[in-house]
Scaffold this motif. Structure first.
Motif, PDB file in Angstrom:
ATOM      1  N   ARG A  46       0.854  -1.191   0.000  1.00 32.22           N
ATOM      2  CA  ARG A  46       0.000   0.000   0.000  1.00 32.22           C
ATOM      3  C   ARG A  46       0.885   1.234   0.000  1.00 32.22           C
ATOM      4  O   ARG A  46       1.664   1.444   0.930  1.00 32.22           O
ATOM      5  CB  ARG A  46      -0.893   0.019   1.222  1.00 32.22           C
ATOM      6  N   LEU A  47       0.749   2.024  -1.042  1.00 34.07           N
ATOM      7  CA  LEU A  47       1.488   3.272  -1.158  1.00 34.07           C
ATOM      8  C   LEU A  47       0.640   4.429  -0.644  1.00 34.07           C
ATOM      9  O   LEU A  47      -0.584   4.417  -0.770  1.00 34.07           O
ATOM     10  CB  LEU A  47       1.872   3.531  -2.610  1.00 34.07           C
ATOM     11  N   SER A  48       1.323   5.419  -0.094  1.00 28.38           N
ATOM     12  CA  SER A  48       0.670   6.635   0.362  1.00 28.38           C
ATOM     13  C   SER A  48       1.354   7.841  -0.256  1.00 28.38           C
ATOM     14  O   SER A  48       2.550   7.795  -0.554  1.00 28.38           O
ATOM     15  CB  SER A  48       0.746   6.756   1.885  1.00 28.38           C
ATOM     16  N   CYS A  49       0.596   8.905  -0.415  1.00 29.73           N
ATOM     17  CA  CYS A  49       1.150  10.161  -0.935  1.00 29.73           C
ATOM     18  C   CYS A  49       0.508  11.314  -0.201  1.00 29.73           C
ATOM     19  O   CYS A  49      -0.703  11.537  -0.340  1.00 29.73           O
ATOM     20  CB  CYS A  49       0.916  10.277  -2.424  1.00 29.73           C
ATOM     21  N   ALA A  50       1.313  12.033   0.560  1.00 32.05           N
ATOM     22  CA  ALA A  50       0.834  13.197   1.292  1.00 32.05           C
ATOM     23  C   ALA A  50       1.091  14.452   0.482  1.00 32.05           C
ATOM     24  O   ALA A  50       2.201  14.668  -0.019  1.00 32.05           O
ATOM     25  CB  ALA A  50       1.533  13.283   2.641  1.00 32.05           C
ATOM     26  N   ALA A  51       0.066  15.275   0.362  1.00 33.06           N
ATOM     27  CA  ALA A  51       0.160  16.500  -0.439  1.00 33.06           C
ATOM     28  C   ALA A  51       0.046  17.719   0.456  1.00 33.06           C
ATOM     29  O   ALA A  51      -0.684  17.714   1.458  1.00 33.06           O
ATOM     30  CB  ALA A  51      -0.946  16.513  -1.483  1.00 33.06           C
ATOM     31  N   SER A  52       0.759  18.757   0.091  1.00 31.79           N
ATOM     32  CA  SER A  52       0.658  20.023   0.804  1.00 31.79           C
ATOM     33  C   SER A  52       0.757  21.157  -0.201  1.00 31.79           C
ATOM     34  O   SER A  52       1.174  20.978  -1.343  1.00 31.79           O
ATOM     35  CB  SER A  52       1.749  20.138   1.871  1.00 31.79           C
ATOM     36  N   ILE A  60      -1.623  22.779  -1.636  1.00 30.70           N
ATOM     37  CA  ILE A  60      -2.519  22.483  -2.745  1.00 30.70           C
ATOM     38  C   ILE A  60      -3.950  22.456  -2.217  1.00 30.70           C
ATOM     39  O   ILE A  60      -4.166  22.079  -1.051  1.00 30.70           O
ATOM     40  CB  ILE A  60      -2.145  21.120  -3.379  1.00 30.70           C
ATOM     41  N   ALA A  61      -4.887  22.879  -3.059  1.00 32.29           N
ATOM     42  CA  ALA A  61      -6.308  22.772  -2.697  1.00 32.29           C
ATOM     43  C   ALA A  61      -6.728  21.333  -2.957  1.00 32.29           C
ATOM     44  O   ALA A  61      -7.394  21.012  -3.949  1.00 32.29           O
ATOM     45  CB  ALA A  61      -7.117  23.750  -3.531  1.00 32.29           C
ATOM     46  N   PHE A  62      -6.334  20.460  -2.070  1.00 32.74           N
ATOM     47  CA  PHE A  62      -6.368  19.025  -2.320  1.00 32.74           C
ATOM     48  C   PHE A  62      -7.749  18.505  -2.675  1.00 32.74           C
ATOM     49  O   PHE A  62      -7.922  17.759  -3.639  1.00 32.74           O
ATOM     50  CB  PHE A  62      -5.832  18.283  -1.099  1.00 32.74           C
ATOM     51  N   ARG A  63      -8.756  18.904  -1.908  1.00 30.77           N
ATOM     52  CA  ARG A  63     -10.077  18.310  -2.115  1.00 30.77           C
ATOM     53  C   ARG A  63     -10.684  18.669  -3.468  1.00 30.77           C
ATOM     54  O   ARG A  63     -11.658  18.038  -3.888  1.00 30.77           O
ATOM     55  CB  ARG A  63     -11.009  18.690  -0.990  1.00 30.77           C
ATOM     56  N   PHE A  64     -10.145  19.677  -4.131  1.00 27.06           N
ATOM     57  CA  PHE A  64     -10.662  20.104  -5.431  1.00 27.06           C
ATOM     58  C   PHE A  64      -9.792  19.614  -6.589  1.00 27.06           C
ATOM     59  O   PHE A  64     -10.045  19.971  -7.739  1.00 27.06           O
ATOM     60  CB  PHE A  64     -10.774  21.621  -5.477  1.00 27.06           C
ATOM     61  N   THR A  65      -8.772  18.825  -6.286  1.00 29.27           N
ATOM     62  CA  THR A  65      -7.754  18.463  -7.270  1.00 29.27           C
ATOM     63  C   THR A  65      -7.799  16.982  -7.613  1.00 29.27           C
ATOM     64  O   THR A  65      -7.835  16.135  -6.713  1.00 29.27           O
ATOM     65  CB  THR A  65      -6.358  18.811  -6.730  1.00 29.27           C
ATOM     66  N   SER A  66      -7.797  16.691  -8.900  1.00 28.86           N
ATOM     67  CA  SER A  66      -7.645  15.311  -9.336  1.00 28.86           C
ATOM     68  C   SER A  66      -6.203  14.884  -9.115  1.00 28.86           C
ATOM     69  O   SER A  66      -5.269  15.638  -9.409  1.00 28.86           O
ATOM     70  CB  SER A  66      -7.995  15.168 -10.815  1.00 28.86           C
ATOM     71  N   MET A  67      -6.048  13.659  -8.613  1.00 28.43           N
ATOM     72  CA  MET A  67      -4.719  13.151  -8.280  1.00 28.43           C
ATOM     73  C   MET A  67      -4.476  11.825  -8.994  1.00 28.43           C
ATOM     74  O   MET A  67      -5.418  11.141  -9.427  1.00 28.43           O
ATOM     75  CB  MET A  67      -4.599  12.939  -6.772  1.00 28.43           C
ATOM     76  N   ALA A  68      -3.221  11.453  -9.084  1.00 27.26           N
ATOM     77  CA  ALA A  68      -2.901  10.230  -9.812  1.00 27.26           C
ATOM     78  C   ALA A  68      -1.603   9.609  -9.312  1.00 27.26           C
ATOM     79  O   ALA A  68      -0.757  10.299  -8.729  1.00 27.26           O
ATOM     80  CB  ALA A  68      -2.789  10.507 -11.306  1.00 27.26           C
ATOM     81  N   TRP A  69      -1.484   8.340  -9.593  1.00 19.63           N
ATOM     82  CA  TRP A  69      -0.236   7.609  -9.410  1.00 19.63           C
ATOM     83  C   TRP A  69       0.360   7.333 -10.791  1.00 19.63           C
ATOM     84  O   TRP A  69      -0.367   6.954 -11.719  1.00 19.63           O
ATOM     85  CB  TRP A  69      -0.466   6.290  -8.678  1.00 19.63           C
ATOM     86  N   TYR A  70       1.657   7.480 -10.872  1.00 21.94           N
ATOM     87  CA  TYR A  70       2.413   7.204 -12.083  1.00 21.94           C
ATOM     88  C   TYR A  70       3.563   6.268 -11.703  1.00 21.94           C
ATOM     89  O   TYR A  70       3.894   6.128 -10.531  1.00 21.94           O
ATOM     90  CB  TYR A  70       2.998   8.494 -12.660  1.00 21.94           C
ATOM     91  N   GLY A 125      -9.396  14.578   4.326  1.00 16.96           N
ATOM     92  CA  GLY A 125      -9.069  15.090   5.648  1.00 16.96           C
ATOM     93  C   GLY A 125      -7.582  15.047   5.952  1.00 16.96           C
ATOM     94  O   GLY A 125      -7.070  15.824   6.754  1.00 16.96           O
ATOM     95  N   LYS A 126      -6.881  14.134   5.267  1.00 15.64           N
ATOM     96  CA  LYS A 126      -5.441  13.981   5.473  1.00 15.64           C
ATOM     97  C   LYS A 126      -4.626  14.450   4.276  1.00 15.64           C
ATOM     98  O   LYS A 126      -3.403  14.297   4.264  1.00 15.64           O
ATOM     99  CB  LYS A 126      -5.110  12.515   5.762  1.00 15.64           C
ATOM    100  N   ASN A 127      -5.292  14.997   3.259  1.00 15.23           N
ATOM    101  CA  ASN A 127      -4.592  15.420   2.042  1.00 15.23           C
ATOM    102  C   ASN A 127      -3.699  14.289   1.517  1.00 15.23           C
ATOM    103  O   ASN A 127      -2.533  14.523   1.160  1.00 15.23           O
ATOM    104  CB  ASN A 127      -3.758  16.673   2.298  1.00 15.23           C
ATOM    105  N   THR A 128      -4.244  13.109   1.456  1.00 16.15           N
ATOM    106  CA  THR A 128      -3.450  11.933   1.100  1.00 16.15           C
ATOM    107  C   THR A 128      -4.194  11.064   0.094  1.00 16.15           C
ATOM    108  O   THR A 128      -5.414  10.911   0.192  1.00 16.15           O
ATOM    109  CB  THR A 128      -3.126  11.107   2.359  1.00 16.15           C
ATOM    110  N   ILE A 129      -3.447  10.518  -0.852  1.00 19.64           N
ATOM    111  CA  ILE A 129      -3.993   9.477  -1.714  1.00 19.64           C
ATOM    112  C   ILE A 129      -3.252   8.180  -1.436  1.00 19.64           C
ATOM    113  O   ILE A 129      -2.123   8.182  -0.923  1.00 19.64           O
ATOM    114  CB  ILE A 129      -3.926   9.824  -3.221  1.00 19.64           C
ATOM    115  N   TYR A 130      -3.895   7.091  -1.797  1.00 23.74           N
ATOM    116  CA  TYR A 130      -3.341   5.768  -1.551  1.00 23.74           C
ATOM    117  C   TYR A 130      -3.400   4.939  -2.828  1.00 23.74           C
ATOM    118  O   TYR A 130      -4.219   5.188  -3.710  1.00 23.74           O
ATOM    119  CB  TYR A 130      -4.139   5.051  -0.456  1.00 23.74           C
ATOM    120  N   LEU A 131      -2.538   3.950  -2.882  1.00 24.02           N
ATOM    121  CA  LEU A 131      -2.610   2.966  -3.955  1.00 24.02           C
ATOM    122  C   LEU A 131      -2.433   1.590  -3.315  1.00 24.02           C
ATOM    123  O   LEU A 131      -1.331   1.245  -2.880  1.00 24.02           O
ATOM    124  CB  LEU A 131      -1.539   3.202  -5.018  1.00 24.02           C
TER     125      LEU A 131
END
Length: 114
Positions: free
Chosen positions: A18-24, A26-36, A73-79
């Motif tokens: 399980r990968l995690s990515c913390a963002a700062s 950035i207006a996170f909740r309004f932003t599309s995010m991705a894993w590459y 709530g954590k400005n984080t995405i997971y894979l």
């Protein structure tokens, strides 16, 4: 934008990570995010994405095996990666979608042994 990916490691084929990515910054909740990901000697490729409305999309080579999610709530995405294959070996990066050129960060190495 600052993005910090973590959670990579060495795993046997068929295993999970399980990968995690913390963002700062950035207006996170309004932003599309991705894993590459980028394997040695290959171009960086899109693995999975998630929009601000939680719509997800996956590259064919990970469909059914990987799941992307986000926690606003954590400005984080997971894979969540399952049924890993040796060909999944790569450095995994998170970024926005579309990606921002100066926001790649160092990524996290995933190595799958056969």
């Amino acid at each position: 934008v600052q993005l910090q990916a973590s959670g990579g490691g060495l795993v046997q084929a068929g295993g999970s990570l399980r990968l995690s990515c913390a963002a700062s910054r950035i207006a996170f909740r309004f932003t599309s995010m991705a894993w590459y990901r980028q394997a040695p000697g290959q171009e960086r490729e899109l693995v999975a994405s998630i929009t601000s409305s939680w719509a997800t999309n996956y590259a064919d080579f990970v469909k059914g095996r990987f799941t992307i999610s986000r926690d606003n709530g954590k400005n984080t995405i997971y894979l969540q990666m399952s049924s890993l294959k040796p060909e999944d070996t790569a450095i995994y990066y998170c970024n926005t979608l579309p990606s921002r050129p100066n926001s790649w960060g160092q990524g996290t190495q995933v190595t799958v042994s056969s």
